[in-house]
Design an enzyme around this catalytic site. Sequence first.
Site, mmCIF file in Angstrom:
data_model
loop_
_atom_site.group_PDB
_atom_site.id
_atom_site.type_symbol
_atom_site.label_atom_id
_atom_site.label_comp_id
_atom_site.label_asym_id
_atom_site.label_seq_id
_atom_site.Cartn_x
_atom_site.Cartn_y
_atom_site.Cartn_z
ATOM 1 N N ASP A 400 -151.409 11.656 18.463
ATOM 2 C CA ASP A 400 -150.695 10.247 18.950
ATOM 3 C C ASP A 400 -150.975 8.837 18.991
ATOM 4 O O ASP A 400 -151.841 9.082 19.913
ATOM 5 C CB ASP A 400 -149.245 10.675 18.907
ATOM 6 C CG ASP A 400 -147.918 10.358 17.891
ATOM 7 O OD1 ASP A 400 -148.321 9.574 17.493
ATOM 8 O OD2 ASP A 400 -146.902 11.184 18.318
ATOM 9 N N GLU A 403 -154.382 4.594 17.912
ATOM 10 C CA GLU A 403 -154.974 3.097 17.724
ATOM 11 C C GLU A 403 -155.497 2.593 19.389
ATOM 12 O O GLU A 403 -155.931 1.904 18.598
ATOM 13 C CB GLU A 403 -154.378 3.059 16.520
ATOM 14 C CG GLU A 403 -152.332 1.775 17.021
ATOM 15 C CD GLU A 403 -151.926 3.638 16.833
ATOM 16 O OE1 GLU A 403 -150.825 3.135 17.891
ATOM 17 O OE2 GLU A 403 -152.020 4.604 16.058
ATOM 18 N N ASP A 473 -145.254 6.305 11.648
ATOM 19 C CA ASP A 473 -143.753 5.985 11.908
ATOM 20 C C ASP A 473 -142.703 5.568 10.774
ATOM 21 O O ASP A 473 -142.302 4.235 11.575
ATOM 22 C CB ASP A 473 -142.748 5.719 13.694
ATOM 23 C CG ASP A 473 -143.819 6.411 14.468
ATOM 24 O OD1 ASP A 473 -144.378 7.715 13.732
ATOM 25 O OD2 ASP A 473 -144.080 5.992 15.794
#
Length: 814
Positions: A400, A403, A473
């Site tokens: 998760d 980035e 998300d």
Amino acid sequence: MKKISLILSLLIVFATGSQAQSYQKTDLGLKIKIDSIDVEIQFYGPSIVRVIKSPIGQAFTKESLTVVKKPQATKLAISRRGDVISLKSQKMKVDVNVKSGKISYATLAGAQLLSEKESGATFTDFNDAGSETYTINQSFTLDKDEAIYGLGQQQRGKLSLRNARINMVQGNTDDYVPFLVSTKGYGLFWDNYSPTVFEDKPESTSFKSDVGDCIDYYFMLGGNIDGSIASMRELTGQAPMFPLWTFGYWQSKERYKSQNELVGIVKRYREIGVPLDGIIQDWQYWGNNYLWNAMEFLNTEFPNPKKMVDDIHNMNAHVIISIWSSFGPQTKQFREMQPKGMLLNFGTWPQSGLETWPPNREYPSGVQPYDPYNPEARDIYWRHLDKGLFSLGIDGWWMDSSEPDHLDFKPSDFDLKTYLGSFRKVRNAFPLMTVGGVAEHQRAASSDKRVFILTRSAFAGQQRYGANTWSGDVNSSWQSLRNQIPAGLNFSMSAIPYWNTDIGGFFASAYNRGWSEGAKNPSFQELYVRWLQFGAFTPMMRSHGTDIPREIYNFGKKGETIYDAIAKTIDLRYSFLPYIYSTAWSVTNSQSTIMRALVMDFNDKKVIDMDNEYMFGKSILVAPIINAQYTPETILRANAETGWDKKDANSENKEQSVNFSEAKSTKVYLPEGTSWYDFWTNEKINGGQEIVRATTIDEIPLYIKSGSIVPFGPQVQYATEKKWDNLEIRIYPGANGEFTLYEDENDNYNYEKGVYSTITFTWNDAKKSLTINDRKGSFPGMLTTRKFSVVVVAAGDKMDKAVTYSGKKVVVKL
């Protein structure tokens, strides 16, 4: 004397007006000085060319983070005509105008493909955190009618990149890959890792990057989009096989809060007989936010993690677990990395050490991302991951915020030093480095378990690391669902073939309004079912989100419309597993793509910018229902700031009468050049027309291309429950066809040593015969004798024949 003669023999001088221009022939192409710029053209092969430009006399070194291919000596013919030097390989021609500096690309037949814009390269002095460098820009000229795609995943809701301006900085729901493909049959890769603006205008198409010692890009002639993607993978790495179980159904949510809950979900699926292959443990199994990403089960609700993993495995399911690119100040990793300068001190998730919303900034979490550009930091990361989780038998990694999250952004954050220079210089390659670090370490540790990584972000070359990227998300809304189709198609055309979404959307709190359970809200039920049906035809079928639990039994029970629609869709996914796994092999073996924009397969002007349909593999046209048909389509917007606010929910039940048994309809376009079969009715329809298709809540329009051969697997509870000893082989007549069934041991790397088998089926439409060719290869546990139930599809008619197959060629007349 000999040395001087050799230099002179390499130096060829041309007069250009009053100014002499010279070039130096090299083993890979040539070097030339044009005005104030050094230009080097390198052929990496007959159809791949690298162009490097830099201000004259400015020395630099660059080792690409993405390119793994070594340049190969290529036979070239170099000639000059007027101001133009031409380089010809066996595949293409490159022209360099020595007066303007413009570089152009063409086929050997002379068809123009792409040209730089005259004076299109610019270097602007830039001080990058104390290092003197440049902001770089390169402009190109595209044809007016040319379509381009790729550049990773954007939430723009559009397929074509024409007339787009895209600020490429990695984010939660935007994953940028600076590679594009054209309908003219070429690919263009901009090899830069700093924040970059891509802009397409009528007069030019350009890449402008904040930091670059040089302009560095690759042009590749693929002949078509597939060929361009194949060239990009040749350049940056091939995609390995995923385990078979990863293509089954995955259940997740934010988050399972105990060991008993996690194991209980798998147990419940087994009890109700709905297929399941994977379960995912989200964050906080490590305890509090100061222990963020400790990679250990420090939460007392997980008292025996080894037993938890074993219990899941004993039910023939797999588990992957959330890991992050950042660490809390009380973790062992933080304490080991901080003294070595391996942490990046900028705002990231979570912002508070307390689990409250909004974040209480009086108690900052102190969480910091690590520096994945540093090989020693990657070693430390894996050592803790191996000891804390991999040793327990965890099957894969949910990486998760890869980035990573960059909150409360300050321009000075880009000045932070990484192992490879400023964070600004390498920012967009963060996901490549952190995902690659895990993949490479696991592969070095074991070849028995294929690397499987679910990651929120990606960069060019990431396909080589066994990673499946999800779209972040995203909001739970119809518009968000619509956006996912072009997002996934552009991502796939960026040469990274594995992609998925949070089925149902991540932020769903709005659907709790007026409902004690959002899963009973008809508005969410309709959206979720349609998203699930879309998700069944993506490379990973994974249900996940916050606010509303997504397990099937939350939506009702067997015999109820919504429950049955969900179960039917999951069963449908499993029936296609032989087709999907074989398609995955074509990705690894033949550089193919699973999710395919229609423009990849059909020469039909109407599909050039079609962003609501696509091919799943080479045979199945998928037309998801992306508009509400039974409930109002409320416009909802949420992001990480508003989406985590749970105050909108209340326990007041609101009755809403919706009849999901009503028949509805939708429009579907069937591309020209072939005929199509309705998957559900077997009706044959000519392509090149838009039709109105009746729909129900439990089906979306699916069409099979004429000439397709599609294998169907048995009904199972998990992917490997039953052997494929009696597959149904469906023939969709109307054209000749071929399909190769791929099988192996399902989860190790022996296939790389040739330990697998293939069976190629060939359909002769004129003779109405199916040839099942000799089986090639073998592997332990392979079926030596099996049956195939061969079915020729026709509306209202069924022609089938049972065939016993022992590995030798069989011709079946039908």
